[in-house]
Design a protein around this motif. Structure first.
Motif, PDB file in Angstrom:
ATOM      1  N   GLY A 125       6.111 -10.396  29.578  1.00  0.00           N
ATOM      2  CA  GLY A 125       7.087 -11.405  30.011  1.00  0.00           C
ATOM      3  C   GLY A 125       8.502 -11.010  29.625  1.00  0.00           C
ATOM      4  O   GLY A 125       9.436 -11.105  30.430  1.00  0.00           O
ATOM      5  N   LYS A 139       6.729 -17.243  32.438  1.00  0.00           N
ATOM      6  CA  LYS A 139       5.354 -16.757  32.352  1.00  0.00           C
ATOM      7  C   LYS A 139       4.405 -17.894  32.693  1.00  0.00           C
ATOM      8  O   LYS A 139       4.526 -19.000  32.152  1.00  0.00           O
ATOM      9  CB  LYS A 139       5.068 -16.289  30.922  1.00  0.00           C
ATOM     10  N   ASN A 142      -1.165 -16.405  33.822  1.00  0.00           N
ATOM     11  CA  ASN A 142      -1.667 -15.104  33.372  1.00  0.00           C
ATOM     12  C   ASN A 142      -2.984 -15.208  32.614  1.00  0.00           C
ATOM     13  O   ASN A 142      -3.698 -14.216  32.512  1.00  0.00           O
ATOM     14  CB  ASN A 142      -0.633 -14.409  32.470  1.00  0.00           C
ATOM     15  N   ALA A 194       5.501 -15.337  25.326  1.00  0.00           N
ATOM     16  CA  ALA A 194       4.558 -14.527  26.120  1.00  0.00           C
ATOM     17  C   ALA A 194       3.722 -13.639  25.183  1.00  0.00           C
ATOM     18  O   ALA A 194       2.622 -13.221  25.535  1.00  0.00           O
ATOM     19  CB  ALA A 194       5.305 -13.688  27.150  1.00  0.00           C
TER      20      ALA A 194
END
Ligand SMILES: NC(=O)c1ccc[n+]([C@@H]2O[C@H](COP(=O)([O-])OP(=O)(O)OC[C@H]3O[C@@H](n4cnc5c(N)ncnc54)[C@H](OP(=O)(O)O)[C@@H]3O)[C@@H](O)[C@H]2O)c1
Length: 223
Positions: A125, A139, A142, A194
């Protein structure tokens, strides 16, 4: 498809960089919700054009730069080792735009669990935000498998989508996008968070290989 009708994101045109599992899954879900989506690829003939032809109205295919230009908001969904090249092609078109980073910096090791190419004091990120200093990177998406990415249906209601990024206004829009796709958005803070979110993807994969299923999500329960 059970999706909420409220919270529809104001950005109606979405460009997705990467035409693999994640790109096609989010792209198809968003087209079903009425968005116009362009899947961008290094070689659109490989899967972006067949996807757009199959999905039909609302679905478009192009290069990474064309998808970035098309989108009022962009989603990054490339394998980590090709991400730098994809964002380089699209950098100018992404200036000022929200970029949802769904990537994980995975290094694969055969049957063993993948590891992270960036971790602890850095993350994908943050690297994406450095590559795109004029974009507003958030972000999200994911740490969930593609099978549950759109309209996850659980008895206890929408699961949590953990998001992070440096700009509050951008996270509000991405939070709306998450709700539209059937998630609660949980804002963890700045993009350095992140570093916490990307290891979660490996936890998700570990659970998946242990259970031999893809039907789980990582969420938070509060008493
Ligand atoms: N699969 C999941 O369940 C999941 C869930 C959450 C996050 N993610 C993350 O999201 C990103 C995309 O995942 P994905 O499963 O969609 O990946 P994928 O289907 O394996 O590949 C996505 C795209 O990456 C490029 N790519 C993949 N392999 C390549 C190769 N050998 N040479 C050149 N380009 C290649 C292609 O881009 P072009 O279309 O541009 O050609 C492809 O469409 C990854 O960073 C992944 O870690 C995955």
């Amino acid at each position: 498809l059970r999706l909420r009708s409220e919270g529809i994101v104001s950005k109606r045109r979405i460009g997705i960089l990467g035409s693999g599992n994640v790109g096609m899954t989010l792209g198809s879900g968003l087209v079903r919700l009425g968005y116009d989506v362009m899947l961008g690829s290094a070689d659109p003939r490989r899967s972006a054009i067949p996807w757009a032809t199959h999905v039909g109205r609302g679905a478009h295919a192009g290069t990474h730069a064309e998808a970035a230009q098309f989108g009022e908001l962009a989603i990054l969904a490339t394998r980590w080792h090709v991400t730098q090249a994809a964002v380089a092609d699209a950098r100018a078109a992404l200036a000022g735009k929200i970029v949802v980073d769904a990537t994980n910096p995975l290094v694969f090791h055969g049957h063993d669990l993948p590891t992270l190419a960036l971790a602890n004091d850095d993350s994908a990120g943050e690297q994406v935000q450095r590559w795109l200093p004029q974009s507003r990177v958030v972000k999200a998406f994911n740490a969930v498998g593609v099978a549950q990415m759109v309209a996850p249906a659980f008895r206890d209601g929408p699961p949590d989508m953990f998001i992070c990024g440096d700009e509050l206004a951008a996270k509000r829009v991405v939070g709306e996008l998450c709700r539209t796709l059937g998630w609660n958005a949980f804002d963890l803070g700045g993009i350095t968070r992140a570093r916490l979110l990307e290891p979660l993807a490996i936890l998700w994969i570990a659970i998946s290989s242990q259970r031999r299923q893809h039907d789980h999500v990582l969420t938070m329960l509060v008493q």
